[in-house]
Scaffold this motif. Structure first.
Motif, PDB file in Angstrom:
ATOM      1  N   CYS B 150      81.645 108.095  66.854  1.00  0.00           N
ATOM      2  CA  CYS B 150      81.862 106.690  66.521  1.00  0.00           C
ATOM      3  C   CYS B 150      80.695 105.836  67.002  1.00  0.00           C
ATOM      4  CB  CYS B 150      83.150 106.198  67.157  1.00  0.00           C
ATOM      5  SG  CYS B 150      83.244 106.524  68.936  1.00  0.00           S
ATOM      6  N   THR B 151      80.263 106.086  68.233  1.00  0.00           N
ATOM      7  CA  THR B 151      79.183 105.295  68.818  1.00  0.00           C
ATOM      8  C   THR B 151      77.908 105.447  68.014  1.00  0.00           C
ATOM      9  OG1 THR B 151      80.144 105.657  70.998  1.00  0.00           O
ATOM     10  CG2 THR B 151      77.855 104.935  70.932  1.00  0.00           C
ATOM     11  N   VAL B 152      77.617 106.685  67.593  1.00  0.00           N
ATOM     12  CA  VAL B 152      76.383 106.951  66.871  1.00  0.00           C
ATOM     13  C   VAL B 152      76.415 106.337  65.473  1.00  0.00           C
ATOM     14  CG1 VAL B 152      75.325 108.897  65.681  1.00  0.00           C
ATOM     15  CG2 VAL B 152      75.578 108.959  68.124  1.00  0.00           C
ATOM     16  N   ARG B 153      77.608 106.255  64.876  1.00  0.00           N
ATOM     17  CA  ARG B 153      77.692 105.770  63.495  1.00  0.00           C
ATOM     18  C   ARG B 153      78.003 104.285  63.377  1.00  0.00           C
ATOM     19  NH1 ARG B 153      81.110 110.606  60.629  1.00  0.00           N
ATOM     20  NH2 ARG B 153      79.495 112.202  60.725  1.00  0.00           N
ATOM     21  N   CYS B 154      78.416 103.633  64.442  1.00  0.00           N
ATOM     22  CA  CYS B 154      78.845 102.233  64.336  1.00  0.00           C
ATOM     23  C   CYS B 154      77.697 101.345  63.869  1.00  0.00           C
ATOM     24  CB  CYS B 154      79.363 101.734  65.678  1.00  0.00           C
ATOM     25  SG  CYS B 154      79.770  99.977  65.676  1.00  0.00           S
ATOM     26  N   PRO B 155      77.853 100.609  62.763  1.00  0.00           N
ATOM     27  CA  PRO B 155      76.750  99.761  62.298  1.00  0.00           C
ATOM     28  C   PRO B 155      76.529  98.533  63.159  1.00  0.00           C
ATOM     29  CG  PRO B 155      78.621  99.592  60.808  1.00  0.00           C
ATOM     30  CD  PRO B 155      78.975 100.637  61.801  1.00  0.00           C
TER      31      PRO B 155
ATOM     32  N   LEU C 408      79.809 104.448  47.367  1.00  0.00           N
ATOM     33  CA  LEU C 408      79.819 104.030  48.774  1.00  0.00           C
ATOM     34  C   LEU C 408      78.915 102.822  48.964  1.00  0.00           C
ATOM     35  CD1 LEU C 408      81.172 106.768  48.960  1.00  0.00           C
ATOM     36  CD2 LEU C 408      79.548 107.425  50.696  1.00  0.00           C
ATOM     37  N   HIS C 409      79.475 101.722  49.448  1.00  0.00           N
ATOM     38  CA  HIS C 409      78.710 100.491  49.655  1.00  0.00           C
ATOM     39  C   HIS C 409      77.920 100.522  50.953  1.00  0.00           C
ATOM     40  CE1 HIS C 409      80.965  97.566  46.780  1.00  0.00           C
ATOM     41  NE2 HIS C 409      81.172  98.785  46.381  1.00  0.00           N
ATOM     42  N   CYS C 410      76.988  99.575  51.038  1.00  0.00           N
ATOM     43  CA  CYS C 410      76.282  99.262  52.293  1.00  0.00           C
ATOM     44  C   CYS C 410      75.506 100.427  52.895  1.00  0.00           C
ATOM     45  CB  CYS C 410      77.234  98.728  53.359  1.00  0.00           C
ATOM     46  SG  CYS C 410      78.144  97.269  52.839  1.00  0.00           S
ATOM     47  N   VAL C 411      74.937 101.280  52.043  1.00  0.00           N
ATOM     48  CA  VAL C 411      74.166 102.399  52.577  1.00  0.00           C
ATOM     49  C   VAL C 411      72.796 101.873  52.994  1.00  0.00           C
ATOM     50  CG1 VAL C 411      73.168 104.629  52.082  1.00  0.00           C
ATOM     51  CG2 VAL C 411      75.385 104.037  51.138  1.00  0.00           C
ATOM     52  N   GLY C 412      72.531 101.925  54.293  1.00  0.00           N
ATOM     53  CA  GLY C 412      71.254 101.442  54.790  1.00  0.00           C
ATOM     54  C   GLY C 412      71.210  99.959  55.045  1.00  0.00           C
ATOM     55  N   SER C 413      72.320  99.262  54.795  1.00  0.00           N
ATOM     56  CA  SER C 413      72.353  97.820  55.038  1.00  0.00           C
ATOM     57  C   SER C 413      73.402  97.475  56.078  1.00  0.00           C
ATOM     58  CB  SER C 413      72.700  97.073  53.742  1.00  0.00           C
ATOM     59  OG  SER C 413      71.831  97.412  52.715  1.00  0.00           O
ATOM     60  N   ARG C 414      73.259  96.289  56.659  1.00  0.00           N
ATOM     61  CA  ARG C 414      74.249  95.765  57.605  1.00  0.00           C
ATOM     62  C   ARG C 414      74.469  96.695  58.796  1.00  0.00           C
ATOM     63  NH1 ARG C 414      79.685  94.041  54.890  1.00  0.00           N
ATOM     64  NH2 ARG C 414      79.777  92.920  56.858  1.00  0.00           N
ATOM     65  N   SER C 415      73.405  97.376  59.203  1.00  0.00           N
ATOM     66  CA  SER C 415      73.579  98.346  60.274  1.00  0.00           C
ATOM     67  C   SER C 415      72.444  98.260  61.274  1.00  0.00           C
ATOM     68  CB  SER C 415      73.631  99.757  59.680  1.00  0.00           C
ATOM     69  OG  SER C 415      73.560 100.712  60.714  1.00  0.00           O
ATOM     70  N   VAL C 416      72.780  98.360  62.559  1.00  0.00           N
ATOM     71  CA  VAL C 416      71.715  98.359  63.562  1.00  0.00           C
ATOM     72  C   VAL C 416      70.876  99.618  63.471  1.00  0.00           C
ATOM     73  CG1 VAL C 416      73.018  96.956  65.191  1.00  0.00           C
ATOM     74  CG2 VAL C 416      73.159  99.423  65.329  1.00  0.00           C
ATOM     75  N   ASN C 417      71.401 100.641  62.802  1.00  0.00           N
ATOM     76  CA  ASN C 417      70.661 101.898  62.696  1.00  0.00           C
ATOM     77  C   ASN C 417      69.631 101.880  61.580  1.00  0.00           C
ATOM     78  OD1 ASN C 417      72.317 103.021  64.728  1.00  0.00           O
ATOM     79  ND2 ASN C 417      73.914 103.403  63.208  1.00  0.00           N
ATOM     80  N   HIS C 418      69.761 100.930  60.639  1.00  0.00           N
ATOM     81  CA  HIS C 418      68.812 100.873  59.521  1.00  0.00           C
ATOM     82  C   HIS C 418      68.357  99.436  59.315  1.00  0.00           C
ATOM     83  CE1 HIS C 418      69.871 104.990  58.835  1.00  0.00           C
ATOM     84  NE2 HIS C 418      71.126 104.667  58.782  1.00  0.00           N
ATOM     85  N   GLN C 419      68.788  98.799  58.224  1.00  0.00           N
ATOM     86  CA  GLN C 419      68.457  97.391  58.019  1.00  0.00           C
ATOM     87  C   GLN C 419      69.660  96.554  58.427  1.00  0.00           C
ATOM     88  OE1 GLN C 419      65.512  97.072  57.301  1.00  0.00           O
ATOM     89  NE2 GLN C 419      64.810  98.052  55.426  1.00  0.00           N
ATOM     90  N   GLU C 420      69.396  95.468  59.148  1.00  0.00           N
ATOM     91  CA  GLU C 420      70.536  94.686  59.631  1.00  0.00           C
ATOM     92  C   GLU C 420      71.063  93.706  58.602  1.00  0.00           C
ATOM     93  OE1 GLU C 420      69.727  94.608  64.385  1.00  0.00           O
ATOM     94  OE2 GLU C 420      71.410  93.636  63.405  1.00  0.00           O
ATOM     95  N   TYR C 421      70.242  93.396  57.583  1.00  0.00           N
ATOM     96  CA  TYR C 421      70.668  92.365  56.637  1.00  0.00           C
ATOM     97  C   TYR C 421      71.560  92.979  55.551  1.00  0.00           C
ATOM     98  CZ  TYR C 421      66.697  94.535  54.268  1.00  0.00           C
ATOM     99  OH  TYR C 421      65.833  95.445  53.729  1.00  0.00           O
ATOM    100  N   CYS C 422      72.178  92.089  54.783  1.00  0.00           N
ATOM    101  CA  CYS C 422      72.946  92.503  53.617  1.00  0.00           C
ATOM    102  C   CYS C 422      72.012  92.430  52.423  1.00  0.00           C
ATOM    103  CB  CYS C 422      74.131  91.560  53.437  1.00  0.00           C
ATOM    104  SG  CYS C 422      74.892  91.630  51.814  1.00  0.00           S
ATOM    105  N   SER C 423      72.014  93.465  51.581  1.00  0.00           N
ATOM    106  CA  SER C 423      71.061  93.500  50.470  1.00  0.00           C
ATOM    107  C   SER C 423      71.499  92.735  49.229  1.00  0.00           C
ATOM    108  CB  SER C 423      70.769  94.961  50.094  1.00  0.00           C
ATOM    109  OG  SER C 423      70.087  95.608  51.138  1.00  0.00           O
TER     110      SER C 423
END
Lengths: 290, 261, 676
Positions: B150-155, C408-423
């Motif tokens: 969960c921690t790794v995937r949480c956006p 699947l929505h929001c792939v690569g968006s809205r995430s601290v792991n990729h892009q934080e903005y909404c596309s």
């Protein structure tokens, strides 16, 4: 190459095979392991569930002992110990108040810790400090044709993913190749085995182990290798419970990755404590070249 | 497919059981790194006044061979809720709870969420709504295996596993067992470590079986025997490390800071 | 243009009049409570009034307002004020405002200075005593400086009427057409062999479901034929020199190895080519092209291009047949063709370089690249498009039709792991995909896994309702993972999408045949480098930085350079077209004036004092100093000088002086700051 070595509580009992094979493999590879004198339990996931500050404290005692041993990295083989010790380091670095409290607590116990001991997992040390090539050179009995499901467990590469990918790691697979065997691609490489839940919520853990065993079998794995004592226990010793619960007939050999590597390096099964397995590993031993 | 705990719902109406033996005081230690509004709030609360809404038996008391009852009132319950909220939002990274998108990636990733009363996402929603009834009695945190998926995937970058640990600690502190055996297990674990410095697995399993689940020996008989036979479960007297006193020094000092259980 | 004649003080030195001879007016602004809440404004005013040379000192709540500006104007007219200082916000905010007010009242605008007692004072401390003290110092500095200010006049610069548009997607095409219709000559530079951009790849566009090619190709064609547009396709800008109204742009025309004057675009060469299995970029790797190719049938310009890496002749000299040469009627193939460099002179530039799709291999949890039949949004567009690699049939890798699809929505968006903005566009295009699937394959089940439904354009919410009506299954939950690990007979051979249905609070496993990843829009991989070529930068998320996020979304900090479309930030086609029009309007505002005025605060070198050592020539970052052939002295090219001050600092003789920043002015400021 010299490291301080933290075996972990399981090393004295259920994971004695891991400890024995780790020492044997490291000796063979020229890695000197000096066991931490008078180490205490790291706390694992359980202690942290009850007390926070205290669990950092008892974990830090080991780090303090390691510091006294000289300028060496601390290596451990258990995923949970690795995560707890590394977490202690990180939280102490990030939080001045916590650091002050721990240092003071250790001081009262006559110990000192500056926060500079690096905590490493054995896989990290083998792959990054020694290197695949150095290990490959010393393989005398390649396990050709053996299909291996590398089970990393969840806490080797998560949460920090320091030396491998959090969800799709490759280090154990490459070590398997170095040992001459064939790593299989299966979907449960880092999926949880249930850990402590096997005792407290058996249903949950058995289900997870069932999925793991099923996916290993579907990928036609001959053996599963693990890097964490609890994972190995759950997947191996409880296979009969899984069979009972799900009406399956899994008899997949499970061993510690150091045991597999040790076989390839020419160490005898006995010296790797492979006679202590619950599920027989004869099929793997039979695949060894003469 | 979710595990429903109707028995626990009944208990919630009685009032939240939380463990504090009469006369026990708490120290409000300085814990900047771990917001302990908990102790302070309760210490400040003092004796509860108001209409009693139920009785509670503490596990602690039972182990000591006594049955002691503690009256709980609505004020006590709301104070407990406030303690939970302050603690959860005060922990390092706790402010990120406000950033939760309620996307459910955590619950979808969790290997045991199907057994939880409330999924991790629902727990965060309840925290933000201040509706702690769901949380304080749930088994959610006890089902957590700390796999960190969960921690790794949480956006939103929320450290959900750490959140579960915090909930476990709060639950143990206030004796909320969620109807599972996990709290007992963890307590035995730390007892072993405190007493001997290391965890003897045979002792751990033995104590757990004896106090919690008499049926277990029968389930695990064959496995246990195999482990003993192969030398992986040595049955011997527990030995303690030389530095046991050091551990006591460390834990005593840190307990004073953190507040006793 | 002679320096002596524009009234800018030929000798570059102060005129030596002292403080007591000027009539200085001081205005201290409260700026609401921004300044007044921390600085003791009345005290500062009283102090200012006591300073030598100050005729009047006033305070006001909002100096930038009309009544505030009127105070300045009235004092200039009625009291004969000769110098003004406004102690308020930063000059970047309102210096132009107050200087214009002074000019309107007949005072040269460069005789007005601002003293920044907000950003440099009241906004950086909460201590009123310290703030008031510092405010006096800042103000004092300007009061001392003002007598040394000289009247300066802006410099006229000719503006080149031609325009450069970089990028041939819908944004660039729209901007170019508008400018061309307005009578300007437009150069369009496009890096790919054809214009059209991403829109040319789409099947239908939301919410109207117009066929993308049908609405785009007429514009592409019009552009290709327009007498006012010179199209340089398969070209890139490598260097930009100059300044607003006078840019010199170096463009590299990449070799196509085909003579475009002879090529008719018949396509015989690509049929004949022996290398047939190069993955087609236009088809997102789902189809193939030849080594010599026309990217798609409606390409503009309709000319062939040879890919030097895959062509056997060009990469290894190993093509015996050279069947393309044989097939080409007009004999247009030329293996000896070289890249060409051209220089364009333009007055304004519009950048419309678009976006890249988020690389789904960075989200391995969803199985892209690992599992069959997990595809990206652009790949789906190509599948659905009738001129795509499958002829418009939505099929799986093995050619069968999918019975169930998950989007699947929001792939690569809205995430601290990729892009934080909404596309911005993914919710709408995901709905569009659901519709297209239902249209092609009415019996196929479609699942949309979303977190928030962002359908906030004209007709967008109605589109969403339409999709609900079409029987699409909506699940609110971000997919946790996609796996092929079946846990029941129904799941065998399928892709399983695991997600929590958050509205139900249940974790679900959806066995589907195909998974479409609604990937976000990322900046171009070289956005940073490109922005630097043109003299501006990027925002934190990597897209081009606009001059002001609300009020100037299509301008950049460099005068004369504009941006529009997805290169500024992800947006849909209606907004892209609107921004392209806005950029065109910005350009026209600029180039419709025959000349433009530039700031006179630039360097001046007195030829009588210059010793001719030429140290400054090499140091000038704008190449704005040249050597006078007759006198041997250095002289400043006024239109190119940006007033950076390097030459002023470097000259061993201290000869160059920057107007408006003379040595006397600076020293006076320093003294004035220490008076308090």
């Amino acid at each position: 190459m010299k490291y301080s070595y933290y075996p972990g509580c399981s090393a004295e009992a259920t994971a004695v095979g891991y400890d024995v094979s780790t020492r044997a493999v490291c000796a063979k590879l020229g890695i000197e392991l000096v066991e931490l004198p008078d180490w205490n339990c790291c706390g694992s996931t359980s202690y942290f569930s009850v007390r926070e500050l205290r669990s950092f404290g008892i974990s830090a005692r080991n780090l303090a002992i390691a510091q006294e041993m000289g300028d060496m990295d601390l290596v451990t083989t258990c995923n949970a110990c690795y995560t707890v010790l590394a977490k202690t380091n990180r939280y102490m670095a990030d939080n001045a108040q916590l650091r002050a409290d721990i240092v003071e607590a250790l001081h009262r116990a006559g110990r000192h810790y500056d926060g500079n001991v690096k905590v490493r997992h054995l896989v990290d040390v083998l792959v990054n400090d020694l290197g695949y090539d150095a290990i490959r050179e010393r393989v005398t009995k390649p396990l050709t044709g053996v299909r291996v499901a590398c089970y990393y467990g969840c806490q080797m590469t998560r949460p920090m993913g320091t030396f491998d990918d959090p969800e799709f790691p490759v280090t154990l697979d490459k070590l398997t190749e170095v040992a001459g065997a064939t790593p299989v691609d299966y979907p449960c490489k880092t999926k949880c085995c249930g850990g402590m839940l096997m005792l407290t919520n058996e249903q949950a853990a058995l289900r997870l182990c069932f999925e793991l065993l099923k996916s290993a079998r579907d990928s036609e794995a001959d053996v599963i290798i693990a890097a964490c004592p609890l994972c190995e226990m759950n997947v191996e010793a409880y296979q009969s419970r899984v069979n009972k619960e799900y009406g399956t007939d899994f008899h997949i050999p499970v061993m510690y990755f150091t045991q597999l590597l040790g076989l390839a390096l020419g160490i005898s099964a006995k010296d790797l404590a492979l006679d202590k397995q619950v599920v027989p590993v004869d099929s793997v031993l039979a695949a060894l070249p003469a | 497919m979710r595990f429903s705990t109707s028995s626990m719902r009944g208990r919630a109406e009685l009032g939240v059981p939380y463990g504090r033996l009469p006369g026990e005081t708490r120290k409000a230690g300085s814990r900047e790194h771990h917001g302990d509004g908990a102790s302070a709030a309760l210490a400040a609360g003092g004796k509860s006044s108001g209409v009693a809404v139920g009785w509670v038996v503490t596990l602690e008391a039972m182990r000591k061979g006594m049955v002691m009852a503690q009256l709980v009132t609505k004020e006590d319950i709301s104070r407990l809720h406030k303690v939970f909220l302050d603690d959860m939002f005060g922990m390092p990274g706790g402010e990120k709870l406000k950033l939760c998108q309620q996307c459910g990636a955590c619950s979808g990733s969790c290997p045991t969420s199907y057994l939880m009363d409330y999924t991790p996402r629902e727990i965060i929603a309840s925290l933000r709504a201040g509706m702690l009834d769901k949380i304080v009695n749930s088994n959610t945190m006890w089902m957590c295996a700390s796999c960190y998926l969960c921690t790794v995937r949480c956006p939103a970058g929320i450290k959900i596993t750490d959140m579960m640990y915090e909930l476990k600690r709060l639950a143990i502190k206030y004796n909320l067992t969620g109807g599972t055996k996990n709290p007992a297990m963890t307590k035995i674990f730390i007892n072993n470590v405190d007493s001997y410095g290391r965890n003897d697995e045979a002792m751990l399993m033995g104590k757990f079986i004896l106090t919690q689940n008499w049926a277990l020996p029968f389930k695990f008989a064959s496995i246990g025997l195999k482990l003993v036979r192969t030398g992986r479960m040595p049955l011997r007297l527990p030995r303690s490390i030389r530095g046991r006193d050091e551990l006591h020094e460390i834990t005593a000092y840190l307990d004073a800071k953190e507040g006793a259980l | 243009m002679s320096d002596q004649h524009n009234g800018n003080g030929g000798n570059g030195r102060g005129n030596g009049r002292g403080q007591r001879e000027e009539k200085i007016a001081v205005y201290v602004c409260h700026c609401g409570t921004n300044i007044g809440g921390t600085v003791d404004v009345p005290a500062v005013v009283a102090w200012a009034a006591s300073q030598p040379g100050v005729t009047v000192a006033r305070e006001y709540k909002y100096m930038c307002s009309d009544p505030g500006q009127d105070l300045i104007k009235n004092d200039i007219k009625e009291l004969g004020i000769t110098r003004v200082v406004v102690a308020a916000c930063s000059p970047t905010m309102h210096e132009p405002t107050f200087r214009k007010a002074a000019a309107d009242a007949g005072l040269n605008p460069f005789l007005l200075q601002m003293a920044n007692i907000r950003e440099h004072c009241s906004w950086v401390t909460e201590d009123p005593v310290a703030a008031t003290q510092k405010a006096k110092r800042i103000l004092g500095a300007q009061i001392h400086r003002l007598p040394f200010n000289q009247a300066l006049n802006p410099i006229d610069v000719q503006v080149n009427q031609d325009v450069l548009v970089v990028g041939g997607g819908i944004a660039g095409i729209e901007a170019a057409l508008k400018l061309a219709e307005a009578g300007k000559h437009v150069y369009m530079v496009e890096r790919n062999p054809s214009i059209g951009g991403h829109m040319a790849m789409f099947d239908k566009t939301f919410p109207t479901l117009d066929c993308a090619a049908c609405i785009l190709t007429p514009k592409m064609s019009a552009l290709g034929k327009h007498p006012n547009i010179t199209l340089l396709a398969y070209s890139e800008v490598t260097h930009v020199d100059g300044y607003v109204g006078n840019f010199t742009v170096t463009v590299k025309k990449k070799a196509r190895y085909v003579n475009t004057d002879l090529c008719t675009g018949c396509g015989a060469c690509q049929e004949a080519c022996v290398v047939r299995k190069v993955k087609s970029e236009f088809d997102q790797g789902l189809g193939y092209r030849s080594a010599i190719y026309i990217p798609f049938p409606q390409a503009v310009p309709l000319r062939a291009t040879i890919d030097p890496e895959n062509c056997l002749t060009l990469s290894r000299g190993a093509c015996k047949k050279q069947s393309c040469v044989a097939a080409c009627g007009p004999k247009a193939i030329d293996f000896d063709q070289k890249d060409e460099e051209v220089e364009l002179a333009v007055g304004a530039i519009v950048l419309a370089t678009g976006f890249e799709l988020f690389d789904c291999r960075e989200e391995p949890t969803y199985g892209y690249g690992r599992l069959d039949n997990v595809i990206t949004s652009l790949e789906f567009e190509r599948l659905s498009n009738a001129s795509g690699p499958t002829g418009g049939h939505i099929v799986l890798k093995n050619g069968e039709t999918p019975k169930s699809v998950a989007i699947l929505h929001c792939v690569g968006s809205r995430s601290v792991n990729h892009q934080e903005y909404c596309s911005r566009v993914c919710c709408m295009y995901s709905l569009k995909f659901a519709h297209l699937i239902k249209e092609h394959l009415p019996d196929t089940e479609v699942w949309e896994l979303y977190i928030d439904m962002r359908t906030n354009g004209k007709g967008y919410e109605e589109f969403y309702k339409r999709l609900m009506d079409e029987g699409v299954n909506f699940i609110r939950g971000r997919a946790a993972e996609v796996t092929d690990f079946a846990m029941s007979p129904e799941e065998e051979g399928k892709l399983i999408v695991k997600a929590e249905d958050t509205l139900l609070g249940v974790v679900r496993r959806l066995p589907v045949d195909m998974v479409i990843l609604s990937a976000g829009l990322s900046p171009q991989h070289d956005a940073k480098e490109v922005s630097q070529i043109f003299g501006f930068g990027c925002s934190a998320n990597g897209f081009f930085l606009e001059r002001h996020p609300k009020l100037e979304p299509v301008a950049t900090v460099t005068d004369g350079v504009f941006i529009c479309g997805a290169c500024q930030f992800p947006k849909d086609i209606p907004d892209t077209v609107a921004q392209a029009g806005a950029a065109a309007a910005g350009v026209l505002t600029l180039v419709n004036n025959v000349s433009v005025k530039i700031e006179p605060t630039i360097s001046y070198i007195d030829p009588e004092k210059c010793s001719g050592c030429h140290v400054c020539v090499g140091l000038c970052p704008y190449a704005a100093i040249r050597v006078n052939a007759e006198t041997g002295a250095a002289e400043v090219v006024e239109a190119a000088c940006k007033g950076c001050g390097v030459c002023v600092a470097a000259c061993p003789s201290g000869v160059p002086q920057q107007r408006g920043y003379l040595d006397e002015q600076i020293f006076a400021e320093i003294e004035g700051a220490l008076v308090v």
